[in-house]
Scaffold this motif. Structure first.
Motif, PDB file in Angstrom:
ATOM      1  N   PRO A   1       0.802  -1.225   0.000  1.00 27.61           N
ATOM      2  CA  PRO A   1       0.000   0.000   0.000  1.00 27.61           C
ATOM      3  C   PRO A   1       0.833   1.273   0.000  1.00 27.61           C
ATOM      4  N   ALA A   2       1.901   1.297   0.799  1.00 30.70           N
ATOM      5  CA  ALA A   2       2.737   2.496   0.864  1.00 30.70           C
ATOM      6  C   ALA A   2       3.402   2.764  -0.486  1.00 30.70           C
ATOM      7  N   ALA A   3       3.875   1.698  -1.137  1.00 32.33           N
ATOM      8  CA  ALA A   3       4.501   1.858  -2.452  1.00 32.33           C
ATOM      9  C   ALA A   3       3.489   2.353  -3.473  1.00 32.33           C
ATOM     10  N   PHE A   4       2.257   1.856  -3.388  1.00 33.78           N
ATOM     11  CA  PHE A   4       1.226   2.286  -4.317  1.00 33.78           C
ATOM     12  C   PHE A   4       0.912   3.770  -4.142  1.00 33.78           C
ATOM     13  N   ARG A   5       0.869   4.235  -2.898  1.00 38.98           N
ATOM     14  CA  ARG A   5       0.623   5.650  -2.662  1.00 38.98           C
ATOM     15  C   ARG A   5       1.743   6.501  -3.250  1.00 38.98           C
ATOM     16  N   ARG A   6       2.987   6.031  -3.120  1.00 36.79           N
ATOM     17  CA  ARG A   6       4.112   6.786  -3.680  1.00 36.79           C
ATOM     18  C   ARG A   6       4.043   6.826  -5.207  1.00 36.79           C
ATOM     19  N   VAL A   7       3.670   5.695  -5.804  1.00 38.77           N
ATOM     20  CA  VAL A   7       3.551   5.631  -7.261  1.00 38.77           C
ATOM     21  C   VAL A   7       2.465   6.589  -7.749  1.00 38.77           C
ATOM     22  N   THR A   8       1.318   6.585  -7.071  1.00 39.82           N
ATOM     23  CA  THR A   8       0.216   7.458  -7.463  1.00 39.82           C
ATOM     24  C   THR A   8       0.589   8.929  -7.307  1.00 39.82           C
TER      25      THR A   8
END
Length: 321
Positions: free
Chosen positions: A42-49
């Motif tokens: 989830p944290a990586a996805f937030r950074r990607v977004t």
């Protein structure tokens, strides 16, 4: 690579000279790998977004490049360790006690107060204008069914209003971060989208019908009643297009069939799923009670259901007719 040591370019694995097309390609790849619905972090996805939302906007990208070059990149970053928007864990086993929480299992946050991503405080601290005003982002319902064309407007408005009322009473109070947008122009053709319901990183595209009580059958492509075929709204191509436009979301389609007598459990719709796959996996046909039940399950089980994705909401609002 930790968030504190990664620039938006490093997160998407692109050079600082990347074109918009290269940014989009890199984002789709990174989003697929990091999306929580597909086992990502989830944290990586937030950074990607966040990286994509910043770099794809020419003005924000220029400001980011200037601040990053000056060592001030924090103005566009989420603070390390920020857990404002929580992603749900996979469903627990059915044998677990309802009163016992498993260690390190995040609780479902659907009923929590909305968390805005990015937070409006971030724009205020940076002296920037937000994508949409905060009071607009806090509204759960945007727009109403509007008259289109000359013929059949009254019946269409009636069924669309029933859908708005159903979602307003059954879904929105249970999921405070859910946002209902009515009257969208379809990006797939010259038609319209009756309703889009957004919560966290999931979106439902909803069409409606008004049919008399009785038993209906849906096989994934054809709706029949008494041996007669009835054409439902064509949503599959719209869902595919919306999924392409919003790769960070999980997009599904729903057609709700309202009964003329207002009974939420009518018409009765028998599902005959085909083994070959197809549009039945992309669009559900349900009665009013089935829509309320299905949408709650779909949105509640998604990642960060308590999140209001401000950039996505802003783009949807710009697409209203």
């Amino acid at each position: 690579m930790t968030q504190g040591n990664s620039s938006h370019y490093q997160v998407l694995r692109i050079p600082v000279t990347a074109t918009d097309k290269e940014i989009k390609v890199a984002y789709r790849k990174a989003a697929r790998l990091s999306h929580p619905d597909h086992g990502g972090d989830p944290a990586a996805f937030r950074r990607v977004t966040l990286a994509y939302e910043t770099l794809i906007d020419a003005k924000r990208r220029a400001e980011y490049d200037r601040s990053y070059g000056s060592g001030l990149r924090g103005s566009y970053s989420t603070a390390p360790g920020d857990e404002g928007a929580h992603f749900d864990a996979p469903a627990a086993g059915s044998h677990a006690s309802a009163n016992v929480r498993r260690p390190n299992t995040p609780r479902n946050t659907a009923a929590d107060a909305p968390v805005f991503v990015p937070p409006f405080e971030q724009f205020a601290q940076a002296g920037q204008m937000p994508l949409i005003p905060e009071d607009v982002a806090r509204q759960q319902i945007h727009g109403l069914p509007r008259k289109r064309g000359i013929f059949g407007a009254e019946a269409r408005i009636q069924r669309e209003m029933r859908t708005v009322q159903l979602i307003s009473r059954q879904i929105l109070p249970a999921i405070p971060a859910a946002r209902l947008i009515n009257g969208l122009q379809s990006p797939a053709d010259n038609s319209h989208i009756d309703h889009a319901l957004l919560a966290g990183y999931r979106m439902a595209i909803i069409g409606s019908m008004l049919l008399p009580p009785g038993a209906y059958a849906w096989n994934g492509s054809t709706l029949t009643h008494g041996g007669r075929s009835i054409a439902p709204p064509q949503l599959a191509h719209v869902v595919r297009r919306m999924q392409d436009i919003f790769p960070e979301l999980n997009v599904t389609g729903w057609t709700v069939v309202h009964s003329t007598d207002g009974n939420l459990h009518q018409p009765v719709i028998d599902q005959h799923r085909r083994t070959s796959g197809g549009s039945q996996d992309m669009v559900q046909v349900v009665n009013a009670a089935g829509l309320a039940r299905g949408l709650k399950q779909f949105l509640n089980s998604g990642p960060a259901p308590n999140t209001v994705n401000v950039p996505v909401l802003a783009r949807l609002l710009r697409g209203m007719h």
